[in-house]
Scaffold this active site. Structure first.
Site, PDB file in Angstrom:
ATOM      1  N   GLY A  22      44.236  62.830  37.490  1.00  0.00           N
ATOM      2  CA  GLY A  22      42.775  62.688  37.466  1.00  0.00           C
ATOM      3  C   GLY A  22      42.015  62.889  39.187  1.00  0.00           C
ATOM      4  N   LEU A  27      36.431  59.382  41.830  1.00  0.00           N
ATOM      5  CA  LEU A  27      36.860  58.726  42.541  1.00  0.00           C
ATOM      6  C   LEU A  27      38.368  58.884  43.012  1.00  0.00           C
ATOM      7  CD1 LEU A  27      35.783  55.194  40.804  1.00  0.00           C
ATOM      8  CD2 LEU A  27      34.822  56.436  42.616  1.00  0.00           C
ATOM      9  N   TYR A 156      35.814  44.905  33.024  1.00  0.00           N
ATOM     10  CA  TYR A 156      35.732  44.446  31.669  1.00  0.00           C
ATOM     11  C   TYR A 156      37.436  44.626  30.993  1.00  0.00           C
ATOM     12  CZ  TYR A 156      34.949  49.474  30.417  1.00  0.00           C
ATOM     13  OH  TYR A 156      34.966  50.931  30.511  1.00  0.00           O
ATOM     14  N   GLY A 198      33.696  47.966  40.100  1.00  0.00           N
ATOM     15  CA  GLY A 198      32.530  47.952  39.611  1.00  0.00           C
ATOM     16  C   GLY A 198      31.806  49.333  39.621  1.00  0.00           C
TER      17      GLY A 198
HETATM   18  C1  HXC Z   1      31.301  59.607  19.664  1.00  0.00           C
HETATM   19  C2  HXC Z   1      32.769  61.264  20.303  1.00  0.00           C
HETATM   20  C3  HXC Z   1      31.933  61.425  21.448  1.00  0.00           C
HETATM   21  C4  HXC Z   1      30.717  60.459  21.585  1.00  0.00           C
HETATM   22  C5  HXC Z   1      33.672  62.753  21.516  1.00  0.00           C
HETATM   23  N1  HXC Z   1      33.853  62.090  20.416  1.00  0.00           N
HETATM   24  N2  HXC Z   1      32.542  62.425  21.927  1.00  0.00           N
HETATM   25  N3  HXC Z   1      32.425  60.323  19.296  1.00  0.00           N
HETATM   26  N4  HXC Z   1      30.535  59.686  20.488  1.00  0.00           N
HETATM   27  N5  HXC Z   1      30.006  60.802  22.387  1.00  0.00           N
HETATM   28  C6  HXC Z   1      34.866  62.255  19.396  1.00  0.00           C
HETATM   29  C7  HXC Z   1      35.128  63.748  18.787  1.00  0.00           C
HETATM   30  O1  HXC Z   1      34.028  64.023  17.888  1.00  0.00           O
HETATM   31  C8  HXC Z   1      36.390  63.925  18.371  1.00  0.00           C
HETATM   32  O2  HXC Z   1      36.485  62.784  17.164  1.00  0.00           O
HETATM   33  C9  HXC Z   1      37.265  62.820  19.440  1.00  0.00           C
HETATM   34  O3  HXC Z   1      36.120  62.177  20.193  1.00  0.00           O
HETATM   35  C10 HXC Z   1      37.668  63.647  20.490  1.00  0.00           C
HETATM   36  O4  HXC Z   1      36.980  64.273  21.158  1.00  0.00           O
HETATM   37  P1  HXC Z   1      37.390  65.759  21.826  1.00  0.00           P
HETATM   38  O5  HXC Z   1      35.998  66.316  22.366  1.00  0.00           O
HETATM   39  O6  HXC Z   1      37.947  66.690  20.973  1.00  0.00           O
HETATM   40  O7  HXC Z   1      38.164  65.171  23.100  1.00  0.00           O
HETATM   41  P2  HXC Z   1      38.690  65.806  24.317  1.00  0.00           P
HETATM   42  O8  HXC Z   1      38.178  67.348  24.458  1.00  0.00           O
HETATM   43  O9  HXC Z   1      40.104  65.502  24.454  1.00  0.00           O
HETATM   44  O10 HXC Z   1      37.724  64.916  25.278  1.00  0.00           O
HETATM   45  C11 HXC Z   1      37.990  63.555  25.635  1.00  0.00           C
HETATM   46  C12 HXC Z   1      36.744  62.762  26.113  1.00  0.00           C
HETATM   47  C13 HXC Z   1      35.893  63.501  27.161  1.00  0.00           C
HETATM   48  C14 HXC Z   1      37.242  61.442  26.380  1.00  0.00           C
HETATM   49  C15 HXC Z   1      35.770  62.826  24.857  1.00  0.00           C
HETATM   50  O11 HXC Z   1      34.717  62.883  27.443  1.00  0.00           O
HETATM   51  C16 HXC Z   1      36.829  63.789  28.517  1.00  0.00           C
HETATM   52  O12 HXC Z   1      37.336  64.650  28.703  1.00  0.00           O
HETATM   53  N6  HXC Z   1      36.497  62.781  29.541  1.00  0.00           N
HETATM   54  C17 HXC Z   1      37.494  62.700  30.589  1.00  0.00           C
HETATM   55  C18 HXC Z   1      36.464  62.285  31.796  1.00  0.00           C
HETATM   56  C19 HXC Z   1      35.914  60.887  31.439  1.00  0.00           C
HETATM   57  O13 HXC Z   1      35.768  60.456  30.316  1.00  0.00           O
HETATM   58  N7  HXC Z   1      35.574  60.242  32.592  1.00  0.00           N
HETATM   59  C20 HXC Z   1      34.785  59.116  32.789  1.00  0.00           C
HETATM   60  C21 HXC Z   1      35.653  57.893  32.918  1.00  0.00           C
HETATM   61  S1  HXC Z   1      34.611  56.678  33.198  1.00  0.00           S
HETATM   62  P3  HXC Z   1      36.475  63.634  15.809  1.00  0.00           P
HETATM   63  O14 HXC Z   1      36.679  62.697  14.843  1.00  0.00           O
HETATM   64  O15 HXC Z   1      35.041  64.530  15.614  1.00  0.00           O
HETATM   65  O16 HXC Z   1      37.528  64.751  15.781  1.00  0.00           O
HETATM   66  C22 HXC Z   1      35.498  55.142  33.022  1.00  0.00           C
HETATM   67  C23 HXC Z   1      34.684  54.076  33.700  1.00  0.00           C
HETATM   68  C24 HXC Z   1      34.386  52.887  33.376  1.00  0.00           C
HETATM   69  O17 HXC Z   1      36.299  55.038  32.293  1.00  0.00           O
HETATM   70  C25 HXC Z   1      33.590  51.514  33.968  1.00  0.00           C
HETATM   71  C26 HXC Z   1      32.525  52.087  34.386  1.00  0.00           C
HETATM   72  C27 HXC Z   1      31.496  50.928  35.080  1.00  0.00           C
HETATM   73  P1  NAP Z   2      36.001  61.075  36.239  1.00  0.00           P
HETATM   74  O1  NAP Z   2      35.765  62.009  37.786  1.00  0.00           O
HETATM   75  O2  NAP Z   2      35.683  61.663  34.989  1.00  0.00           O
HETATM   76  O3  NAP Z   2      37.743  61.092  36.284  1.00  0.00           O
HETATM   77  C1  NAP Z   2      38.467  61.169  35.362  1.00  0.00           C
HETATM   78  C2  NAP Z   2      39.497  62.175  35.606  1.00  0.00           C
HETATM   79  O4  NAP Z   2      40.548  61.730  34.668  1.00  0.00           O
HETATM   80  C3  NAP Z   2      39.176  63.485  35.641  1.00  0.00           C
HETATM   81  O5  NAP Z   2      39.447  64.164  36.845  1.00  0.00           O
HETATM   82  C4  NAP Z   2      39.959  64.051  34.424  1.00  0.00           C
HETATM   83  O6  NAP Z   2      40.240  65.527  34.870  1.00  0.00           O
HETATM   84  C5  NAP Z   2      40.959  63.432  34.356  1.00  0.00           C
HETATM   85  N1  NAP Z   2      41.559  63.144  32.828  1.00  0.00           N
HETATM   86  C6  NAP Z   2      40.757  62.876  31.876  1.00  0.00           C
HETATM   87  N2  NAP Z   2      41.862  63.149  30.820  1.00  0.00           N
HETATM   88  C7  NAP Z   2      42.771  63.599  31.184  1.00  0.00           C
HETATM   89  C8  NAP Z   2      44.103  63.758  30.566  1.00  0.00           C
HETATM   90  N3  NAP Z   2      44.232  63.843  29.419  1.00  0.00           N
HETATM   91  N4  NAP Z   2      45.118  64.269  31.363  1.00  0.00           N
HETATM   92  C9  NAP Z   2      45.150  64.314  32.656  1.00  0.00           C
HETATM   93  N5  NAP Z   2      43.944  63.969  33.532  1.00  0.00           N
HETATM   94  C10 NAP Z   2      42.843  63.588  32.735  1.00  0.00           C
HETATM   95  O7  NAP Z   2      35.474  59.687  36.433  1.00  0.00           O
HETATM   96  P2  NAP Z   2      35.830  58.622  37.662  1.00  0.00           P
HETATM   97  O8  NAP Z   2      34.381  57.872  37.549  1.00  0.00           O
HETATM   98  O9  NAP Z   2      36.231  59.131  39.092  1.00  0.00           O
HETATM   99  O10 NAP Z   2      36.719  57.870  37.228  1.00  0.00           O
HETATM  100  C11 NAP Z   2      38.062  57.589  37.870  1.00  0.00           C
HETATM  101  C12 NAP Z   2      38.671  56.244  37.482  1.00  0.00           C
HETATM  102  O11 NAP Z   2      37.926  55.274  37.889  1.00  0.00           O
HETATM  103  C13 NAP Z   2      39.117  56.131  35.972  1.00  0.00           C
HETATM  104  O12 NAP Z   2      40.169  55.433  35.670  1.00  0.00           O
HETATM  105  C14 NAP Z   2      37.715  55.277  35.490  1.00  0.00           C
HETATM  106  O13 NAP Z   2      37.933  54.616  34.195  1.00  0.00           O
HETATM  107  C15 NAP Z   2      37.778  54.437  36.697  1.00  0.00           C
HETATM  108  N6  NAP Z   2      36.535  53.436  36.958  1.00  0.00           N
HETATM  109  C16 NAP Z   2      35.443  54.058  37.403  1.00  0.00           C
HETATM  110  C17 NAP Z   2      34.104  53.548  37.655  1.00  0.00           C
HETATM  111  C18 NAP Z   2      33.032  54.235  38.057  1.00  0.00           C
HETATM  112  O14 NAP Z   2      32.031  53.466  38.399  1.00  0.00           O
HETATM  113  N7  NAP Z   2      32.816  55.478  38.426  1.00  0.00           N
HETATM  114  C19 NAP Z   2      34.269  52.095  37.539  1.00  0.00           C
HETATM  115  C20 NAP Z   2      35.578  51.424  37.002  1.00  0.00           C
HETATM  116  C21 NAP Z   2      36.439  52.024  36.785  1.00  0.00           C
HETATM  117  P3  NAP Z   2      40.338  66.850  33.558  1.00  0.00           P
HETATM  118  O15 NAP Z   2      38.926  66.611  32.770  1.00  0.00           O
HETATM  119  O16 NAP Z   2      40.433  67.944  34.400  1.00  0.00           O
HETATM  120  O17 NAP Z   2      41.515  66.370  32.854  1.00  0.00           O
END
Ligand code: HXC
Ligand code: NAP
Length: 293
Positions: A22, A27, A156, A198
């Site tokens: 990622g 980050l 969390y 956080g």
């Molecule tokens: C309910 C949802 C949904 C939503 C997707 N789904 N979004 N359900 N509410 N908002 C469902 C879809 O309908 C589908 O189910 C299943 O989830 C898979 O969705 P896809 O879109 O096919 O998956 P995919 O293309 O692989 O995308 C994965 C993803 C997407 C997680 C949904 O958001 C993604 O690519 N995220 C990567 C980056 C990311 O999330 N970054 C944030 C990290 S932050 P069905 O049943 O319809 O097939 C983090 C910080 C934590 O972790 C702490 C912060 C303080």
């Molecule tokens: P982000 O930019 O969305 O980073 C997530 C990365 O994961 C993306 O670059 C995405 O790239 C990659 N990724 C998602 N699905 C993947 C897969 N199947 N295979 C390979 N790569 C995949 O969000 P971020 O805020 O920087 O988060 C980075 C990390 O920090 C995460 O572990 C998150 O849980 C943690 N974190 C973030 C926060 C915050 O406040 N931002 C707080 C606590 C923890 P692609 O879409 O190109 O695959």
């Protein structure tokens, strides 16, 4: 105070090769940039190759470092092994694995399909497991020591959190793996640590966790005793220290970097921060008066 200052000396990571999952955004990109500035070779991996290529080009230009973009979906073990082999072919070895890739979105749990729950578990828990197995077995087979794994979890991971239940379950599993393998695989010369950030605003996280007007409704900085969110460089400083040889005796640790946020929610009487000095004067009088009765 300047919270964006770089902490380690210039060559602190010279000679190290680091894989950041990622690493193309958020980050992961910020940590990659600092690792490059400190002299490491860095491979960044995720699903979106165009994004990775753009990031690698930008960071190489800014740092004069070597950054290799490699496409890899961490959910697929074959792709993880192929990514590992590509990095080793390019850089000769890997010393550090940074499991940073994640998926997450807010939702009431009863609205989630089983596939929606799985997609988060698969990226976060299974993806981290895939990378740890692929790199760990390689290091063991090749008797490569002085290597380490850094896992990005969240606060969390131990408190749990509503509305991000799949992420909480997955990150808790990653934390358990961190602590378990820190002990089991120390004999192979491997360290395992974790960082629990956080709020550090990124587009990826905020688009999915704070969409629409939620940002105005729930100002994240108000939940933090220090009354601010984190600077990416602050996280990069901690990550660089933990992957470097300066932290050679730190193993099995999870370091929280959240300005005190999770403890503020935990302490029974922390809500009393809102009481003013005048109110404290009155309250003290009331309490002292009771003592004499
Ligand atoms: C309910 C949802 C949904 C939503 C997707 N789904 N979004 N359900 N509410 N908002 C469902 C879809 O309908 C589908 O189910 C299943 O989830 C898979 O969705 P896809 O879109 O096919 O998956 P995919 O293309 O692989 O995308 C994965 C993803 C997407 C997680 C949904 O958001 C993604 O690519 N995220 C990567 C980056 C990311 O999330 N970054 C944030 C990290 S932050 P069905 O049943 O319809 O097939 C983090 C910080 C934590 O972790 C702490 C912060 C303080
Ligand atoms: P982000 O930019 O969305 O980073 C997530 C990365 O994961 C993306 O670059 C995405 O790239 C990659 N990724 C998602 N699905 C993947 C897969 N199947 N295979 C390979 N790569 C995949 O969000 P971020 O805020 O920087 O988060 C980075 C990390 O920090 C995460 O572990 C998150 O849980 C943690 N974190 C973030 C926060 C915050 O406040 N931002 C707080 C606590 C923890 P692609 O879409 O190109 O695959």
């Amino acid at each position: 105070m300047n919270n964006t200052k770089q902490m380690l000396r210039d060559d602190a990571l010279k000679g190290k090769t680091i894989v950041v999952t990622g690493g193309g955004s958020g980050l992961g990109k910020a940590m990659t940039k600092y690792f490059l500035e400190l002299g490491a070779h860095v491979a960044i991996t995720s699903r979106n190759l165009d994004k990775l290529k753009n990031t690698a080009k930008e960071l190489e230009r800014e740092t004069n470092g070597k950054c290799l973009p490699v496409q890899c979906d961490v959910r697929e073990y074959d792709q993880v092994e192929a990514m590992r082999d590509t990095v080793i072919e390019e850089f000769g070895k890997v010393d550090v694995l940074l499991n940073n890739a994640a998926g997450n979105f807010i939702s009431p749990t009863e609205r989630l399909s089983h596939r929606a729950f799985d997609v988060i578990l698969d990226i976060v828990l299974k993806g981290t497991k895939n990378c740890i197995l692929a790199f760990g077995k390689h290091w063991i087979d090749n008797k490569q020591t002085n290597v380490n794994v850094l896992n990005i979890v969240t606060t969390y991971s131990w408190t749990g959190s509503g509305y991000v239940v799949p992420s909480a379950a997955a990150k808790a599993g990653v934390l358990a793996m961190t602590r378990s393998l820190a002990v089991e695989w120390a004999k192979y010369g491997m360290r395992f640590n974790a960082i629990a950030p956080g709020p550090f605003p990124t587009k990826g996280a905020w688009d999915r966790l704070m969409p629409g007007d939620l940002q105005e409704k729930f100002d994240m900085s108000k939940k933090v005793p220090l009354k601010r969110v984190g600077e990416h460089q602050e996280l990069a400083n901690l990550a660089a220290y933990l992957v470097s040889d300066f932290s050679a005796y730190v193993n099995g640790e999870v370091i929280t970097i959240d300005g005190g946020e999770w403890l503020m929610g935990a302490g029974e009487f922390n809500m009393l921060s809102e009481i003013t000095e005048d109110q404290w004067d009155d309250l003290e009088k009331m309490i002292r008066a009771k003592k004499n009765k």
